[in-house]
Design an enzyme around this catalytic site. Structure first.
Site, PDB file in Angstrom:
ATOM      1  N   ASP A 468      -4.631  -7.562   4.321  1.00 45.36           N
ATOM      2  CA  ASP A 468      -3.262  -7.370   3.834  1.00 45.36           C
ATOM      3  C   ASP A 468      -2.619  -8.716   3.494  1.00 45.36           C
ATOM      4  O   ASP A 468      -3.104  -9.789   3.907  1.00 45.36           O
ATOM      5  CB  ASP A 468      -2.460  -6.666   4.947  1.00 45.36           C
ATOM      6  CG  ASP A 468      -1.246  -5.915   4.449  1.00 45.36           C
ATOM      7  OD1 ASP A 468      -0.872  -6.072   3.272  1.00 45.36           O
ATOM      8  OD2 ASP A 468      -0.657  -5.165   5.258  1.00 45.36           O
ATOM      9  N   ASP A 538       2.638   1.220  -0.624  1.00 44.24           N
ATOM     10  CA  ASP A 538       3.155   1.616   0.688  1.00 44.24           C
ATOM     11  C   ASP A 538       3.944   2.914   0.596  1.00 44.24           C
ATOM     12  O   ASP A 538       4.293   3.502   1.626  1.00 44.24           O
ATOM     13  CB  ASP A 538       4.059   0.518   1.267  1.00 44.24           C
ATOM     14  CG  ASP A 538       3.249  -0.527   2.013  1.00 44.24           C
ATOM     15  OD1 ASP A 538       2.044  -0.308   2.226  1.00 44.24           O
ATOM     16  OD2 ASP A 538       3.826  -1.570   2.375  1.00 44.24           O
TER      17      ASP A 538
HETATM   18  C1  DGJ Z   1       1.680  -3.368   4.695  1.00 41.63           C
HETATM   19  C2  DGJ Z   1       0.604  -2.368   4.382  1.00 41.63           C
HETATM   20  O1  DGJ Z   1       0.669  -1.981   3.048  1.00 41.63           O
HETATM   21  C3  DGJ Z   1       0.739  -1.197   5.338  1.00 41.63           C
HETATM   22  O2  DGJ Z   1      -0.187  -0.193   5.006  1.00 41.63           O
HETATM   23  C4  DGJ Z   1       0.528  -1.700   6.726  1.00 41.63           C
HETATM   24  O3  DGJ Z   1      -0.782  -2.193   6.849  1.00 41.63           O
HETATM   25  C5  DGJ Z   1       1.544  -2.779   7.049  1.00 41.63           C
HETATM   26  N1  DGJ Z   1       1.537  -3.822   6.067  1.00 41.63           N
HETATM   27  C6  DGJ Z   1       1.261  -3.370   8.403  1.00 41.63           C
HETATM   28  O4  DGJ Z   1       2.061  -4.437   8.696  1.00 41.63           O
END
Ligand code: DGJ
Length: 726
Positions: A468, A538
């Site tokens: 990420d 997200d």
């Molecule tokens: C952003 C990601 O897109 C989410 O799916 C998740 O992993 C969060 N970060 C965790 O902090």
């Protein structure tokens, strides 16, 4: 087998070589199997574009290579003649592909064709500055039979002194002149990525770009041009996509004489790259294609090309059904809690269990812990092993989340190495999500990150990494390198990210990767070469997802698109039925992200059934040909996609209704890509259609007459599967 069969077919249809030079002439034809790209040298010694479009492979047809003159002293031939790689200099005012400062402050470059050579499917054309200070190698590579080629520019300092590159594009593409072109691109924001935009290009420039250090949520590095009326099924479309995960720029330019051209490459914003004598700088790869049958063919060409040439495991493996604990637990992860979720996920038929953020350091909120990649002993007193063993014991693979490019100021890493965070000395360090970006352009930071990840993968039986990145660059300073080199940070950071991933993949070949940047903030064709999948957005709310997924599908392969079923009401407060949520997510690589502890038995039972159905159709969805039958951007409240298996034996159709609209009939949905004279048995899997399970219909009927969904409620959805009758 299929690939071999295709190659055999392609070999019949293609000339012996996909890259050929006209005998005795400086003219080259690059043949992708469904399109041609032709370049040649004109009488002024410039390498110029001659043709980009439908297949044209006969040298004699290209006897004349254009050289245009302007109509006054304000228009020079060099500015008016399309050029394959114009540098800033002379009387050129179109957007350049190269801008450099040469010794003695000279900022004028004039590139002339020098030589070219062909090596298999690769053409290298060399240009030289007339005074010898710069040499540019234009590299073209054709992927025979795929419909796609890629190009790159490599600039070399051939002078005896330092030069500075201020702008380097991968190339410029000219489309046939004198049409009002329409530009299609993807725009948006966090949780709203992939919103398709279209606009007619008027005189001037339309700039698509990122200055965030990643590709960004706001725009993604691809473009498509059509003559204003292309649809899913008709019209010519010229398109391109960059393979670069950092700052990028696409400039679509309508020149005053009516020409339309597009440059694409590194963003020249805050860009500067000194080259010592003999040093080189390479641009990103730019992938190019042409469709004669609208945006649908564009997407199908790219999807197949990516699966077979770029995406890790793209042609070899189906994506497993995944469970991710993020939306269920956020940072509140514990060994027992994760085991309980894993038990439930396994019951649903999940094949890959992923623990997300929160398992390391002092990571109880997003205020602390990033940088400290040690298992949190309170949450996992015996390390990750008991959980991993438990997950493996349930016959699922185990994955975990990392965000290695970041650091919280409240972390042991930052306390030990505050200088590792990007910053300008003595100036503020602006936090976003309470974190700073590590200066991974530094080789010591790169090697530290590699060491940490390598250690984790060596010490734990991890099968999958979700990588990420949750904020853009800020204050991109780089102390301790000469000032002239500090702006290299943008490019070197990205190169080092690739370097870490390449080394990890080499040392841990069984481990799979998901690319994520707060959802779809870093997605492109170069990162695709290092991951099995991307986290699309997200925003997991199913109705919003329809548009997000449609935009993603324009360029990126279905298999790479992760889509989760999550709980309602979702982030925007909307509540949709579980069936709708499943059907939306089943159009990509299926994941589940809800809090299974709260799911009633009925939902668990229904979910097991849907996971089983997904496994039955997933090869068709993940590797089949996508047809977008009705867009969620349309006005009749119905959207639909269908997928046809590569062997033609299965097809499935998803249909979604947003709001019940009184007195509004839903239109028939006509399949595409079936065999007209084949017969198909219908199975209505979810929802209702005007056909019943068991009915046998011809391909012609299904494509010409179609099926009509009978969806009545708000957020109703349907799935109909066809199986070819032998
Ligand atoms: C952003 C990601 O897109 C989410 O799916 C998740 O992993 C969060 N970060 C965790 O902090």
């Amino acid at each position: 087998m299929r690939t071999l069969a295709l190659l055999a077919l392609a070999a019949l249809a293609l000339p012996a070589q996909s890259v050929r030079q006209a005998p005795g002439r400086n003219l080259w034809i690059l043949d992708t199997g469904s399109s041609s790209y032709v370049i040649g040298v004109n009488s002024a010694g410039a390498l110029v574009p001659v043709h980009w479009g439908g297949r044209a492979t006969n040298f004699e047809d290209f006897a004349l290579i254009p050289l245009s003159n302007g109509i006054s002293s304000f228009e020079s031939p060099e500015d008016m003649t399309p050029d394959e790689f114009p540098a800033f200099g002379g009387l050129r005012f179109v957007e350049p592909c190269l801008k450099a400062t040469l010794p003695n402050g000279v900022r004028d470059a004039a590139l002339k064709f020098d030589s070219a050579h062909i090596d298999g499917n690769r053409l290298e054309a060399i240009l030289r500055d007339i005074k010898g200070g710069l040499r540019v190698t234009l590299v073209y590579e054709v992927f025979p039979g795929s419909g796609v080629l890629r190009r790159q520019a490599i600039v070399e300092n051939t002078s005896a002194a330092n030069v500075v590159i201020e702008n380097l594009q991968s190339g410029v593409m000219e489309v046939p002149p004198s049409v009002d072109y329409r530009l299609t691109y993807s725009a948006g924001r966090w949780a709203g990525e992939w919103q398709l935009q279209q606009e007619i290009l008027a005189q001037g420039k339309k700039i698509l770009e990122s200055r965030e250090g990643t590709t960004s949520h706001r725009m993604n590095p691809w473009f498509a041009l059509d003559a204003g009326a292309a649809t899913e099924t008709s019209g010519e479309v010229w398109y391109g996509a960059l393979g670069w995960s950092g700052n990028w720029k696409v400039t679509a330019e309508r020149v005053h004489d009516g020409r339309t051209r597009v440059t694409a490459g590194y963003n020249d914003f805050d860009f500067s790259w000194p080259l010592k004598p003999g040093e080189k700088l390479a641009s990103p790869w730019l992938y190019l294609g042409y469709s004669r049958h609208g945006f649908g063919e564009m997407s199908r060409t790219m999807h197949m090309f990516e699966r077979e040439n770029l995406l890790q495991g793209g042609a070899a493996k189906l994506r497993p059904v995944l469970y991710n604990s993020w939306e269920a637990t956020t940072f509140d992860v514990t060994e027992d809690g994760q085991k309980t979720l894993a038990d439930k996920a396994a019951k649903l038929g999940v094949e890959l269990y992923v623990i997300d953020d929160g398992w390391f350091g002092a990571r109880n909120t997003d205020h602390a812990g990033l940088g400290d990649w040690v298992v949190n002993p309170k949450k996992f007193p015996n390390g990750l092993k008991p959980l991993i063993d438990h997950v493996h014991g349930l016959n699922m693979k185990f994955g975990f989340w990392v965000e290695p490019e970041m650091v919280n100021p409240d972390s042991d890493l930052y306390r030990a190495h505050p200088d590792w965070a990007m910053h300008f000395p003595g100036r503020p360090r602006t936090e976003a999500r309470n974190q700073l970006v590590l200066n991974m352009a530094r080789d010591d930071v790169r090697d530290h990150i590699f060491g940490v990840l390598d250690g984790l993968l060596t010490d734990n039986a991890i099968d999958f990494v979700k990588w990420d990145m949750n904020r853009p660059f800020g204050e991109p300073g780089w102390e301790n390198v000469p000032e002239a080199e500090q702006r290299e940070i943008w490019v070197k950071f990205v190169r080092n990210m690739y370097n870490i991933m390449d080394r990890l993949r080499a040392r841990h070949p069984g481990v799979e990767f998901e690319g994520c940047s707060g959802g779809g903030g870093r997605i492109d064709l170069e990162l695709m070469r290092r991951v099995e999948e991307f986290w699309t957005s997200d925003n997991t709310e199913a109705f919003d997802r329809l548009k997000i997924q449609e935009g993603y599908s324009y360029i990126y392969a279905t298999k790479s698109m992760m889509a989760w079923v999550t709980d309602v009401p979702n982030m925007n407060g909307r509540t949709t039925p579980l069936r709708y949520r499943y059907l939306v997510a089943m159009q990509g690589s299926l994941g589940i992200g809800g809090n299974l502890n709260k799911w009633p038995d009925a939902d668990m039972t229904y979910s097991s059934k849907m996971v089983e159905i997904y496994k039955w159709i997933r090869k068709t969805v993940q590797e089949g040909a996508l047809y977008r039958l009705a867009s969620p951007r349309g006005t009749n409240g119905l959207s639909s996609t269908s997928y046809v298996a590569q062997d033609g034996n299965q097809a499935c159709l998803f249909a979604f209704r947003d709001h019940q609209q009184y007195l509004r009939m839903l239109p028939a949905l006509r399949f595409q890509g079936l065999k007209g004279d084949s017969r198909y048995r219908v199975r209505v899997v979810e929802g209702a259609f005007d056909q019943k399970t068991g009915t046998v219909l011809s391909g012609d009927y299904l494509m010409q007459h179609g099926v009509t969904p009978e969806l009545t409620g708000d957020y109703d959805g349907g799935l109909l599967v066809l199986e070819r009758v032998p």
